[in-house]
Scaffold this active site. Structure first.
Site, PDB file in Angstrom:
ATOM      1  N   GLY A  56     -28.075  -1.412   8.609  1.00  0.00           N
ATOM      2  CA  GLY A  56     -28.810  -2.597   9.016  1.00  0.00           C
ATOM      3  C   GLY A  56     -28.042  -3.512   9.951  1.00  0.00           C
ATOM      4  O   GLY A  56     -27.379  -3.078  10.895  1.00  0.00           O
ATOM      5  N   ALA A 116     -18.478  -4.169  -3.009  1.00  0.00           N
ATOM      6  CA  ALA A 116     -18.006  -5.427  -2.425  1.00  0.00           C
ATOM      7  C   ALA A 116     -17.943  -6.550  -3.448  1.00  0.00           C
ATOM      8  O   ALA A 116     -17.216  -7.538  -3.252  1.00  0.00           O
ATOM      9  CB  ALA A 116     -18.912  -5.832  -1.261  1.00  0.00           C
ATOM     10  N   TYR A 241     -41.572 -13.658   0.020  1.00  0.00           N
ATOM     11  CA  TYR A 241     -40.198 -13.691   0.533  1.00  0.00           C
ATOM     12  C   TYR A 241     -39.610 -15.101   0.476  1.00  0.00           C
ATOM     13  O   TYR A 241     -38.905 -15.434  -0.465  1.00  0.00           O
ATOM     14  CB  TYR A 241     -40.123 -13.130   1.961  1.00  0.00           C
ATOM     15  CG  TYR A 241     -38.690 -12.795   2.321  1.00  0.00           C
ATOM     16  CD1 TYR A 241     -38.189 -11.509   2.142  1.00  0.00           C
ATOM     17  CD2 TYR A 241     -37.806 -13.777   2.775  1.00  0.00           C
ATOM     18  CE1 TYR A 241     -36.856 -11.209   2.415  1.00  0.00           C
ATOM     19  CE2 TYR A 241     -36.484 -13.495   3.051  1.00  0.00           C
ATOM     20  CZ  TYR A 241     -36.010 -12.210   2.860  1.00  0.00           C
ATOM     21  OH  TYR A 241     -34.699 -11.933   3.123  1.00  0.00           O
ATOM     22  N   LYS A 250     -31.765 -16.749  -0.565  1.00  0.00           N
ATOM     23  CA  LYS A 250     -31.383 -17.084   0.805  1.00  0.00           C
ATOM     24  C   LYS A 250     -31.116 -18.581   0.947  1.00  0.00           C
ATOM     25  O   LYS A 250     -30.219 -19.003   1.695  1.00  0.00           O
ATOM     26  CB  LYS A 250     -32.476 -16.661   1.783  1.00  0.00           C
ATOM     27  CG  LYS A 250     -32.676 -15.151   1.880  1.00  0.00           C
ATOM     28  CD  LYS A 250     -31.418 -14.430   2.329  1.00  0.00           C
ATOM     29  CE  LYS A 250     -31.659 -12.948   2.516  1.00  0.00           C
ATOM     30  NZ  LYS A 250     -30.415 -12.211   2.879  1.00  0.00           N
ATOM     31  N   THR A 281     -35.419  -1.801   7.391  1.00  0.00           N
ATOM     32  CA  THR A 281     -34.250  -1.460   6.597  1.00  0.00           C
ATOM     33  C   THR A 281     -34.739  -0.975   5.236  1.00  0.00           C
ATOM     34  O   THR A 281     -35.876  -1.233   4.844  1.00  0.00           O
ATOM     35  CB  THR A 281     -33.323  -2.667   6.392  1.00  0.00           C
ATOM     36  OG1 THR A 281     -33.984  -3.654   5.595  1.00  0.00           O
ATOM     37  CG2 THR A 281     -32.924  -3.291   7.728  1.00  0.00           C
TER      38      THR A 281
END
Length: 401
Positions: A56, A116, A241, A250, A281
């Site tokens: 992505g 990560a 979203y 976000k 993606t």
């Protein structure tokens, strides 16, 4: 492992195998789309750490940094090698190809395969930075993950893609049949616990831990910049979203940018987010309505739809001063102007309202969307001979010198 013929078999939009040559050719094509523009700087090549470098926007940011500005650096991703039954993940092969791009560009890169979110991965990454570069100029954070284990508590949190407050009815593309079909679905609202878990996974907490770890090891170069990728999207997708659980995460990511900015001021650093545009993606495909919206967007814009690579090239031009930084509200870079332009949204809204199961292909570019899904796995890539056998068991790349 013996070379074999690899086909795009799978279930819905998820494929079981990836094509090594196709993934490699995809990265090569991305490299060729970026024009080198290395500026004269007193510090030489920038040193970059990309978290989420194999897919992505993270992949696009990595290739653009190497190709356009000759960056050195470290990429962190979490990929699976080949087994007797399955090929490696597409990101495994893309990372091999990205390392080759770095080597051919004369850039020094190390790619680390690990979680990560884990302390061990952070330590390994910081050890490499200390030994090879002495510090970094940029940290790009681009993670989309289904779950995260909190290193402090040991608890594993699962993200969900659901609305907040009340349920949501939306049109969406169903990939369960031989061809994508339009249908309408109902999505249950998230509980408070599910919302909190999603923020733990997809919010800014881990980004801040990476920055703190770098500060603790004194690995920030003067004028250090860190940037996390975000998304806002259309009013058509807002209930699932931006106003849903992912949107809450976000928002937390963007709030974290403010906290990090204040922390970095004494160190002559800065923190921000970059709002990118819609793209195909694996993460976005799983969100109800997003595949349809993206196909409608492409149906209207055609070749004017901006790829992640084009947006990441613009991002680097802004970060390096080639273009004006142009931050919104002081902390947010907007790369989605082409998507959220009033005329574009007006036309896509008309298509959304008009689309039915019978006319969906008249309004949405489903052929392009399906091909993009296949390209995520290295299929449908121009210039690849898919009739030729392919060796799936390829080694993880060694550091480039």
């Amino acid at each position: 492992m013996t070379a074999r013929h690899i086909e795009p078999r799978g279930r819905g939009f998820l494929l079981f195998d990836s094509h090594p040559a196709g993934c490699g050719q995809l990265v090569t094509a991305m490299r060729d789309q970026v024009t080198p523009a290395i500026p004269e700087t007193p510090t030489g090549r920038p040193v970059v750490l990309v978290i989420g470098s194999s897919a992505g926007y993270g992949l696009a940011a990595t290739i653009a940094a190497i190709r356009r500005y000759g960056a050195d650096g470290v990429g962190v991703c979490f990929e699976r090698p080949a087994t007797e039954r399955r090929t490696a993940t597409a990101g495994w092969y893309r990372t091999i190809a990205t390392a080759d791009v770095a080597a051919r560009s004369g850039s020094r890169w190390t790619f680390i395969n690990g979680d990560a979110f884990a302390d061990d991965t952070k330590k390994e990454t910081l050890d490499v930075i200390a030994e090879r570069f002495g510090g970094i100029d940029y940290l790009i954070y681009s993670i989309a993950a289904p779950r995260r284990t909190d290193p402090l508590t040991g608890l594993t949190h699962q993200s969900v893609i659901q609305p907040i407050g009340e349920g949501y009815v939306t049109k969406t593309l169903d990939f369960s049949g031989e061809t994508p079909a339009l249908k309408q679905i109902w999505v249950e609202p998230a509980t408070e616990a599910e919302q909190a878990d999603t923020v733990k996974v997809m919010g800014g907490e881990d980004w801040a831990l990476w920055v703190d770890a770098l500060i603790g090891r004194d690995l920030l170069k003067p004028c250090f910049t860190t940037l996390a990728l975000s998304y806002i999207g259309s009013h058509l997708t807002a209930p699932i979203y931006r106003q849903g659980t992912i949107g809450a995460a976000k928002i937390h990511l963007e709030e974290t940018a403010h906290t990090l900015y204040d922390k970095l001021i004494p160190l002559r650093g800065r923190a921000m987010t970059a709002v990118a545009g819609a793209a195909v993606t694996q993460a976005s495909t799983a969100i109800p309505g997003i595949a349809l919206y993206t196909s409608l967007l492409r149906g209207f814009l055609s070749e004017d739809m901006q790829s992640p690579l084009r947006q990441m090239t613009e991002m680097w031009d802004r970060l390096t001063g080639v273009q004006d930084l142009g931050l919104e509200s002081g902390r947010r870079m907007r790369l989605d102007w082409w998507e959220l332009h009033a005329l574009v949204q007006e036309q896509v809204t008309k298509r959304w309202n008009a689309v039915t199961a019978d006319n969906v292909r008249d309004h949405a570019d489903i052929g392009w969307f399906t091909a993009e899904l296949h390209r995520l796995y290295g299929f449908d890539v121009p210039g690849v001979d898919y009739t030729a056998p392919c060796e799936p068991d390829l080694p993880w790349p060694t550091p480039t010198e």
